[in-house]
Design an enzyme around this catalytic site. Structure first.
Site, PDB file in Angstrom:
ATOM      1  N   GLY A   3       0.841  -1.199   0.000  1.00  0.00           N
ATOM      2  CA  GLY A   3       0.000   0.000   0.000  1.00  0.00           C
ATOM      3  C   GLY A   3       0.874   1.245   0.000  1.00  0.00           C
TER       4      GLY A   3
ATOM      5  CB  VAL B  30       1.117   4.528   4.532  1.00  0.00           C
ATOM      6  CG1 VAL B  30       1.884   4.685   5.832  1.00  0.00           C
ATOM      7  CG2 VAL B  30       0.318   5.797   4.230  1.00  0.00           C
TER       8      VAL B  30
ATOM      9  CG  ASP C 113      -7.229 -12.537   4.000  1.00  0.00           C
ATOM     10  OD1 ASP C 113      -7.479 -11.335   4.265  1.00  0.00           O
ATOM     11  OD2 ASP C 113      -8.052 -13.302   3.468  1.00  0.00           O
ATOM     12  CG  LEU C 114      -4.475  -7.689   7.793  1.00  0.00           C
ATOM     13  CD1 LEU C 114      -4.219  -6.243   7.408  1.00  0.00           C
ATOM     14  CD2 LEU C 114      -4.058  -7.927   9.236  1.00  0.00           C
TER      15      LEU C 114
ATOM     16  CE1 TYR D 261     -13.207  -3.937   1.082  1.00  0.00           C
ATOM     17  CE2 TYR D 261     -13.654  -1.596   1.263  1.00  0.00           C
ATOM     18  CZ  TYR D 261     -13.900  -2.811   0.674  1.00  0.00           C
ATOM     19  OH  TYR D 261     -14.844  -2.913  -0.328  1.00  0.00           O
TER      20      TYR D 261
ATOM     21  CB  THR E 206      -9.748   8.042   7.717  1.00  0.00           C
ATOM     22  OG1 THR E 206     -10.339   8.935   6.777  1.00  0.00           O
ATOM     23  CG2 THR E 206     -10.871   7.302   8.430  1.00  0.00           C
TER      24      THR E 206
ATOM     25  CE1 TYR F 193     -11.041   3.390   4.716  1.00  0.00           C
ATOM     26  CE2 TYR F 193     -11.813   5.659   4.911  1.00  0.00           C
ATOM     27  CZ  TYR F 193     -10.776   4.747   4.920  1.00  0.00           C
ATOM     28  OH  TYR F 193      -9.487   5.172   5.121  1.00  0.00           O
TER      29      TYR F 193
ATOM     30  CE  LYS G 239      -8.719   3.328   8.824  1.00  0.00           C
ATOM     31  NZ  LYS G 239      -7.549   2.388   8.742  1.00  0.00           N
TER      32      LYS G 239
ATOM     33  CD1 TRP H   4      -8.607  14.099   1.861  1.00  0.00           C
ATOM     34  CD2 TRP H   4      -8.138  15.797   0.487  1.00  0.00           C
ATOM     35  NE1 TRP H   4      -9.711  14.923   1.807  1.00  0.00           N
ATOM     36  CE2 TRP H   4      -9.455  15.969   0.979  1.00  0.00           C
ATOM     37  CE3 TRP H   4      -7.614  16.762  -0.390  1.00  0.00           C
ATOM     38  CZ2 TRP H   4     -10.257  17.049   0.614  1.00  0.00           C
ATOM     39  CZ3 TRP H   4      -8.404  17.843  -0.742  1.00  0.00           C
ATOM     40  CH2 TRP H   4      -9.718  17.987  -0.257  1.00  0.00           C
TER      41      TRP H   4
HETATM   42  N1  NAP Z   1      -5.614   6.668   1.025  1.00  0.00           N
HETATM   43  C1  NAP Z   1      -6.124   7.726   1.643  1.00  0.00           C
HETATM   44  O1  NAP Z   1      -6.478   8.734   1.039  1.00  0.00           O
HETATM   45  C2  NAP Z   1      -6.262   7.727   3.150  1.00  0.00           C
HETATM   46  C3  NAP Z   1      -6.833   8.833   3.786  1.00  0.00           C
HETATM   47  C4  NAP Z   1      -6.964   8.831   5.172  1.00  0.00           C
HETATM   48  C5  NAP Z   1      -6.513   7.742   5.896  1.00  0.00           C
HETATM   49  N2  NAP Z   1      -5.982   6.677   5.261  1.00  0.00           N
HETATM   50  C6  NAP Z   1      -5.532   5.539   6.067  1.00  0.00           C
HETATM   51  O2  NAP Z   1      -4.131   5.470   5.971  1.00  0.00           O
HETATM   52  C7  NAP Z   1      -3.696   4.107   6.003  1.00  0.00           C
HETATM   53  C8  NAP Z   1      -2.813   3.800   4.819  1.00  0.00           C
HETATM   54  O3  NAP Z   1      -3.568   4.011   3.634  1.00  0.00           O
HETATM   55  P1  NAP Z   1      -2.937   3.758   2.186  1.00  0.00           P
HETATM   56  O4  NAP Z   1      -3.336   4.901   1.346  1.00  0.00           O
HETATM   57  O5  NAP Z   1      -1.508   3.371   2.305  1.00  0.00           O
HETATM   58  O6  NAP Z   1      -3.801   2.496   1.726  1.00  0.00           O
HETATM   59  P2  NAP Z   1      -3.630   1.602   0.412  1.00  0.00           P
HETATM   60  O7  NAP Z   1      -2.627   2.193  -0.505  1.00  0.00           O
HETATM   61  O8  NAP Z   1      -5.006   1.310  -0.089  1.00  0.00           O
HETATM   62  O9  NAP Z   1      -2.997   0.270   0.997  1.00  0.00           O
HETATM   63  C9  NAP Z   1      -3.731  -0.560   1.833  1.00  0.00           C
HETATM   64  C10 NAP Z   1      -2.977  -1.860   1.982  1.00  0.00           C
HETATM   65  O10 NAP Z   1      -3.789  -2.733   2.774  1.00  0.00           O
HETATM   66  C11 NAP Z   1      -3.740  -4.011   2.179  1.00  0.00           C
HETATM   67  N3  NAP Z   1      -4.922  -4.817   2.469  1.00  0.00           N
HETATM   68  C12 NAP Z   1      -6.211  -4.566   2.163  1.00  0.00           C
HETATM   69  N4  NAP Z   1      -6.985  -5.603   2.531  1.00  0.00           N
HETATM   70  C13 NAP Z   1      -6.161  -6.526   3.094  1.00  0.00           C
HETATM   71  C14 NAP Z   1      -6.359  -7.818   3.649  1.00  0.00           C
HETATM   72  N5  NAP Z   1      -7.550  -8.381   3.710  1.00  0.00           N
HETATM   73  N6  NAP Z   1      -5.269  -8.487   4.131  1.00  0.00           N
HETATM   74  C15 NAP Z   1      -4.034  -7.940   4.067  1.00  0.00           C
HETATM   75  N7  NAP Z   1      -3.788  -6.713   3.542  1.00  0.00           N
HETATM   76  C16 NAP Z   1      -4.842  -6.030   3.054  1.00  0.00           C
HETATM   77  C17 NAP Z   1      -3.654  -3.758   0.685  1.00  0.00           C
HETATM   78  O11 NAP Z   1      -3.159  -4.906   0.072  1.00  0.00           O
HETATM   79  P3  NAP Z   1      -3.077  -5.053  -1.539  1.00  0.00           P
HETATM   80  O12 NAP Z   1      -1.922  -4.179  -1.940  1.00  0.00           O
HETATM   81  O13 NAP Z   1      -2.842  -6.490  -1.747  1.00  0.00           O
HETATM   82  O14 NAP Z   1      -4.399  -4.562  -2.050  1.00  0.00           O
HETATM   83  C18 NAP Z   1      -2.703  -2.568   0.648  1.00  0.00           C
HETATM   84  O15 NAP Z   1      -1.365  -2.999   0.616  1.00  0.00           O
HETATM   85  C19 NAP Z   1      -4.986   3.264   6.080  1.00  0.00           C
HETATM   86  O16 NAP Z   1      -5.248   2.977   7.426  1.00  0.00           O
HETATM   87  C20 NAP Z   1      -6.057   4.200   5.566  1.00  0.00           C
HETATM   88  O17 NAP Z   1      -7.325   3.881   6.101  1.00  0.00           O
HETATM   89  C21 NAP Z   1      -5.822   6.644   3.902  1.00  0.00           C
END
Ligand code: NAP
Length: 299
Positions: A11, A13, A35-36, A60, A100, A124, A128, A149
């Site tokens: 992902g 981060v 698998d989480l 997710y 988030t 979602y 969270k 974001w």
């Molecule tokens: N993205 C945003 O804009 C945003 C905003 C606010 C807060 N956040 C929070 O910040 C954190 C990091 O976000 P991010 O943008 O890095 O997210 P991301 O790019 O969507 O990455 C999420 C990761 O979680 C993994 N994942 C999802 N379902 C899974 C499962 N069942 N088992 C194991 N792994 C699983 C995904 O695996 P795959 O690579 O295999 O899909 C991916 O590697 C998260 O907690 C998110 O809620 C994100």
């Protein structure tokens, strides 16, 4: 040396965090290894690795799809963090978790502070918040970092979508009445490294929720315009292809004109003072974060 288990390494981060730690101390875990959504697997893995610290950026994150997959969203975003935290507590370990801006409903006029009332709108956001609460209930030292974001050179995000669409279309329509801080995954990772160094786990006063975003704020429309402007500034020198959409071709629309399955908050601005006061950590302005990310892009 602390043994650190890092989830979600594919992902945004997680991937940005990977190179920040020494290979001896890090146990990077991708979805193929864990698998989480599988509770037994989580327990087995934690008991096997026995980490001192769990960093859990895996989530997710398909905000709209979650409306039709609530069980999976809750399994990954609420149950998995609960089990990670319960197992970590048994090992006297600590946890850094991500949450988030969407836990807020966005009706406040000024930036949110950590003590403000939460009122998540969609599946979602609710999942969270449930994850945050589960970690707090587990009673272990924890940092819950609410960010917003998120984008970067690696991964699927708004920046990549805008550049793709601007390459394909003559014009874009982007929401201009939702405000927040675009936050670079690289800037988040740099802050997390500092947190790992500065956090005194035994000091209970430091445990808790922190806002962690780039400084300043803009709308999605403002972010899109800045992305196209920055791209154009670098395009010739970097030999990148021309975009069909120019900055003046990006129309500002309201969220009501762009309906989505999940409602987003109109105000996603997060006040980062607590992070600064407690750990003396401050992220750069979002425009600066964007400039750094643009330098890393390849086409
Ligand atoms: N993205 C945003 O804009 C945003 C905003 C606010 C807060 N956040 C929070 O910040 C954190 C990091 O976000 P991010 O943008 O890095 O997210 P991301 O790019 O969507 O990455 C999420 C990761 O979680 C993994 N994942 C999802 N379902 C899974 C499962 N069942 N088992 C194991 N792994 C699983 C995904 O695996 P795959 O690579 O295999 O899909 C991916 O590697 C998260 O907690 C998110 O809620 C994100």
């Amino acid at each position: 040396m602390k043994k650190i288990l890092l989830t979600g390494v594919n992902g945004q981060v997680g991937y940005a965090l990977l190179p920040k730690f020494s290979q001896q101390q890090l146990f990077p875990i991708s979805r193929s290894e864990l698998d989480l959504a599988d509770q037994d697997d989580i327990r087995r893995l934690i008991r096997d690795i026995k980490p001192d610290l769990i960093i859990n950026p895996a989530a997710y994150t398909a905000v709209d799809k979650a409306e039709s997959e609530p069980e999976l969203a809750f399994a990954v975003n609420a149950t998995a963090p609960r089990i990670l935290a319960e197992e970590a507590a048994k090992l006297d370990a600590a946890m850094i978790h991500f949450s988030t801006d969407y836990v807020y409903d966005g009706t406040k006029k000024t930036p949110y502070v950590e003590g403000d009332l939460v009122n998540p709108a969609g599946v979602y956001a609710k999942s969270k918040l449930a994850g945050e609460n589960a970690i707090r209930e587990a009673g272990l030292p924890h940092l819950i970092l609410r960010t917003s974001w998120v984008y970067g050179a690696y991964g699927k995000n708004f920046l990549k979508t805008i550049l793709r669409l601007a390459g394909e279309r003559d014009s874009l329509r982007i929401v201009s009445d939702q405000f927040g801080a675009p936050t670079s995954s690289e800037n988040i990772a740099n802050a997390v490294i500092q947190l790992v160094e500065k956090w005194q786990w035994q000091d209970q006063a430091q445990t808790g929720i922190y806002h962690l975003t780039n400084a300043g704020n803009t709308s999605w429309h403002g972010f899109a315009c800045e992305i196209v402007t920055e791209y154009e500034a670098l395009r010739i020198e970097r030999g990148w292809p021309a975009l069909k959409t120019k900055v003046e071709d990006i129309a500002a629309i309201t969220a009501a004109e762009y309906p989505t399955p999940a409602t987003r908050p109109a105000n996603s601005k997060l006040d980062n003072s607590k992070l600064k006061q407690t750990f003396n950590i401050e992220l750069p302005n979002w425009e600066q974060g964007l400039q750094q990310v643009m330098q890393q892009l390849e086409f």
